[in-house]
Motif scaffolding. Structure first.
Motif, short mmCIF file in Angstrom:
data_model
loop_
_atom_site.label_atom_id
_atom_site.label_comp_id
_atom_site.label_asym_id
_atom_site.label_seq_id
_atom_site.Cartn_x
_atom_site.Cartn_y
_atom_site.Cartn_z
N LEU A 40 0.87 -1.26 0.14
CA LEU A 40 0.24 -0.25 0.12
C LEU A 40 0.59 1.59 -0.22
O LEU A 40 1.98 1.09 0.89
CB LEU A 40 -1.01 -0.29 1.57
N GLY A 41 0.55 1.97 -0.80
CA GLY A 41 1.29 3.50 -0.61
C GLY A 41 -0.06 4.22 0.08
O GLY A 41 -0.62 4.65 -1.17
N THR A 42 0.88 5.56 0.40
CA THR A 42 -0.26 6.73 1.15
C THR A 42 0.75 7.49 1.31
O THR A 42 1.35 7.86 1.96
CB THR A 42 -1.30 6.01 2.00
N ARG A 43 0.61 9.17 0.76
CA ARG A 43 0.93 10.10 0.52
C ARG A 43 0.76 10.38 2.07
O ARG A 43 -0.29 10.57 2.39
CB ARG A 43 0.35 10.77 -0.65
N PRO A 44 1.93 11.17 2.52
CA PRO A 44 1.59 12.04 4.14
C PRO A 44 0.33 12.84 3.80
O PRO A 44 -0.10 12.95 4.62
CB PRO A 44 3.06 12.49 4.16
#
Length: 367
Positions: A287-291
């Motif tokens: 999973l990639g999630t931006r700050p």
């Protein structure tokens, strides 16, 4: 103005493959940025276009003219070198005006016009007071501006800029980014700009090509690359702070799909479920999630969240950055300037499900 096209271009230095089968189209009048870390092949690509290196395989055209066999002086390109490459015995003025002086008759530019151009670019670059100095009398940042100015004064069809503002202080670098982007737009010169700085690339580029180890990984508009990265490498190349990655497993509970780790469980939006079908029987995913896509709560919210501890709080003026930890996983959250949390505070973090990025756990390719 002229477009620049590369088709299947490769270059090797001994055992090192510096450029590998690169296809790239730089549209006429557009500012294209080549983004990548050291040894990505950016400078080599510029030198191939300029004619300072020979192509092993493939073709380069400037406008409608194949240039593989043309000498540098016939390619209608100018280049600003990161290493400056100034003439040590010539003044700043003579370094910048050198191309006019060498081709005084064939350039069609009078001495008065050459002087006007040099003084205009020098003022823009804040080196107008240095025109009578020699390179050894300049700082590194001043020398870089002279090298940049020498490229910009020329009436070339294509400007090649190799990390042209890398050695300047932060305040001047920020100002020149805007000034140079405006100048390029007004003059309409095809410009290829190399940088390892993703903030610089995002702020100035109309088109970005991301390179890694001599290979073009992905190209597109800054927003396209940011929103739709091809793989983990591209996703981590754009955005400040960088995107967070979490190893998780896909689970189905009560008819709904979730991401699960030993510490937390998060829901998956409907659009994400469709993407995860590409995993097949393997339920592991990254999973990639931006700050900036993570909300933070001081108390446990009613929605599923990641519970963790604040490790570091960074106040950065208009926003703050928090480094947190949940289990063995560290991640960053970008929040408004009005939210303050000290190190050691317990908090709950809620990533926006509609902003998830999914990547294959083995290949790193986007799903």
């Amino acid at each position: 103005m002229a477009n620049v096209a590369l088709r299947g271009v490769s270059k090797r230095f001994g055992d090192t493959q510096a450029i590998r089968d690169v296809d790239l189209a730089c549209e006429s009048g557009r500012l294209t940025v080549l983004l990548g870390h050291s040894d990505a092949g950016k400078t080599t690509l510029l030198r191939l276009i300029a004619g300072l290196e020979t192509v092993d395989r493939g073709a380069i055209t400037v406008g409608d003219t194949p240039v593989n066999e043309l000498p540098c002086r016939e390619r209608q390109v100018s280049m600003a070198f990161e290493s400056y490459a100034l003439y040590p015995s010539k003044t700043v003025f003579d370094n910048m005006a050198f191309s006019f002086q060498v081709a005084a008759r064939s350039s069609g530019v009078s001495a008065a016009e050459a002087r006007r151009r040099v003084h205009g670019i020098a003022e823009l670059l804040e080196i107008g007071a240095l025109l009578g100095r020699l390179p050894y009398q300049l700082s590194g940042g001043q020398r870089q501006r002279v090298a940049l100015g020498r490229a910009l004064v020329r009436d070339a069809a294509v400007h090649l800029l190799d990390e042209p503002i890398a050695h300047l202080d932060a305040k001047l670098r920020h100002r020149l980014r805007g000034e140079l982007k405006h100048l390029q737009k007004v003059r309409g010169r095809t410009t290829i700009w190399c940088t390892p700085d993703q903030l610089e690339a995002m702020s100035i580029a109309e088109w970005i090509a991301i390179f890694r180890d001599g290979v073009k990984v992905q190209e597109g508009t800054p927003l396209d690359l940011y929103e739709r990265p091809k793989n983990r490498f591209v996703a981590s190349s754009l955005g400040d702070p960088a995107i967070n990655f979490f190893d998780a497993e896909v689970e189905q509970r009560g008819g709904a799909w979730h991401l699960a780790t030993p510490q937390w469980t998060l829901p998956i939006a409907e659009a994400g479920v469709a993407a995860l079908t590409r995993l097949g029987s393997d339920r592991r995913v990254i999973l990639g999630t931006r700050p900036s896509d993570i909300a933070i709560h001081r108390e446990r919210p009613e929605v599923p969240a990641i519970e963790g501890d604040v490790l570091l709080f960074e106040p950065l003026g208009s926003y703050n950055v928090i480094t947190a930890q949940a289990g063995a996983q560290r991640f960053k959250v970008k929040v408004g300037a009005d939210l303050e949390l000290g190190a050691g505070a317990r908090a709950w973090f809620v990533p926006e499900p509609d902003r998830y990025h999914f990547f294959h756990p083995e290949t790193g390719e986007a799903l």
